[in-house]
Design a protein around this motif. Structure first.
Motif, PDB file in Angstrom:
ATOM      1  N   ASN A   1      39.233  37.888  34.282  1.00  0.00           N
ATOM      2  CA  ASN A   1      38.208  38.793  33.760  1.00  0.00           C
ATOM      3  C   ASN A   1      37.941  39.956  34.714  1.00  0.00           C
ATOM      4  O   ASN A   1      37.708  41.091  34.279  1.00  0.00           O
ATOM      5  N   LYS A   2      38.001  39.672  36.000  1.00  0.00           N
ATOM      6  CA  LYS A   2      37.791  40.731  36.997  1.00  0.00           C
ATOM      7  C   LYS A   2      38.871  41.803  36.876  1.00  0.00           C
ATOM      8  O   LYS A   2      38.584  43.000  36.907  1.00  0.00           O
TER       9      LYS A   2
ATOM     10  N   ARG B   1      39.788  31.889  35.356  1.00  0.00           N
ATOM     11  CA  ARG B   1      39.106  32.696  34.342  1.00  0.00           C
ATOM     12  C   ARG B   1      38.417  33.899  34.962  1.00  0.00           C
ATOM     13  O   ARG B   1      38.539  35.031  34.476  1.00  0.00           O
ATOM     14  N   ASN B   2      37.726  33.668  36.070  1.00  0.00           N
ATOM     15  CA  ASN B   2      37.002  34.761  36.716  1.00  0.00           C
ATOM     16  C   ASN B   2      37.960  35.813  37.266  1.00  0.00           C
ATOM     17  O   ASN B   2      37.683  37.016  37.178  1.00  0.00           O
TER      18      ASN B   2
ATOM     19  N   ALA C   1      37.932  27.635  36.409  1.00  0.00           N
ATOM     20  CA  ALA C   1      36.888  28.657  36.445  1.00  0.00           C
ATOM     21  C   ALA C   1      37.325  29.817  37.334  1.00  0.00           C
ATOM     22  O   ALA C   1      37.083  30.988  37.016  1.00  0.00           O
TER      23      ALA C   1
ATOM     24  N   TRP D   1      45.973  34.805  32.301  1.00  0.00           N
ATOM     25  CA  TRP D   1      44.886  33.825  32.407  1.00  0.00           C
ATOM     26  C   TRP D   1      45.565  32.458  32.536  1.00  0.00           C
ATOM     27  O   TRP D   1      45.910  31.811  31.555  1.00  0.00           O
TER      28      TRP D   1
END
Length: 235
Positions: A153-154, A149-150, A146, A134
């Protein structure tokens, strides 16, 4: 007798894991102590893993070890393998698989370049994240953070539930307050027994709170600072 894995820190994200008479060499970049040559002399088999083409993870000089190496697992973004014998190269894209009578290798994606690795050798399961993390940089734009982060998480949706006796994961001081965000989430969502921090070359080692992975998990941690440091893990 307990099974053991001996880990030697090379530099940055570079490590050797010696299991019985087999050496697993990850993201070799520098080896000022010549640990790779010394350990390979003790082994009957060896596998090299290169997660991506960034200079601090990939060095064409690993070709000099070809005589002792069974396979070189190279990320798809390495387009010039130098003098590595073609027949010993296995190029892996994201979410690829390889297996033979000795080893099982699976690749995952990254939040930077290239791939990450999960492998099984004998009774050992090992994960090397490469530059998957991250990557939240202080001072970067809200949009870029952002996006980071996305992306993290993906990829974690693909990794949730993964098991590893040993996991190598970036714990990088340059991220300042966010240095442990990635490793915390990774360890909370997977089943890791021993964590080795990496990607912190020439900087003081980081530390994590005892409950960094949640109150219901106990994970042994190691944050080497000096090339040549070793640790033996038993199971």
């Amino acid at each position: 007798m307990a099974a053991e894995a001996q880990i030697t820190y090379l530099y940055n994200s570079g490590f050797i894991v010696k299991i019985k008479s087999c050496a697993l060499v990850f993201d070799y970049y520098r080896d000022d102590n010549q640990d790779t040559a010394n350990i390979l002399q003790q082994c009957d088999r060896a596998y090299f893993f290169v997660s991506h083409s960034h200079f601090d993870h990939w060095n064409k000089d690993i070709a000099v070890f070809a005589g002792k190496t069974n396979k070189y697992f190279l990320s798809y973004d390495i387009h010039d393998a130098g003098q590595i014998p073609t027949e010993k190269i296995v190029t892996l894209d994201e979410y690829d698989n390889y297996s033979d009578e000795n080893i099982i290798v699976k690749s995952f994606s990254s939040t930077d370049a290239g791939i990450s690795f999960w492998l099984q050798l004998d009774e050992w399961q090992i994960f090397h994240a490469g530059d998957f993390n991250w990557w939240h940089w202080q001072g970067d734009s809200e949009r870029n953070n952002a996006f980071a982060r996305n992306g993290f998480n993906k990829q974690m949706k693909k990794l949730t539930g993964l098991s590893a006796d040993i996991a190598f994961f970036p714990v990088d001081r340059r991220l300042e307050a966010a240095y442990d965000w990635g490793v915390k989430e990774f360890c909370r969502q997977t089943n890791v027994k021993n964590l080795v921090g990496m990607h912190n070359a020439d900087r003081k080692a980081c530390s994590l709170a005892a409950d960094f992975a949640g109150t219901n998990k106990s994970i042994s941690t190691w944050f080497p600072e000096k090339p040549g440091e070793t640790k033996t893990i038993y199971k």
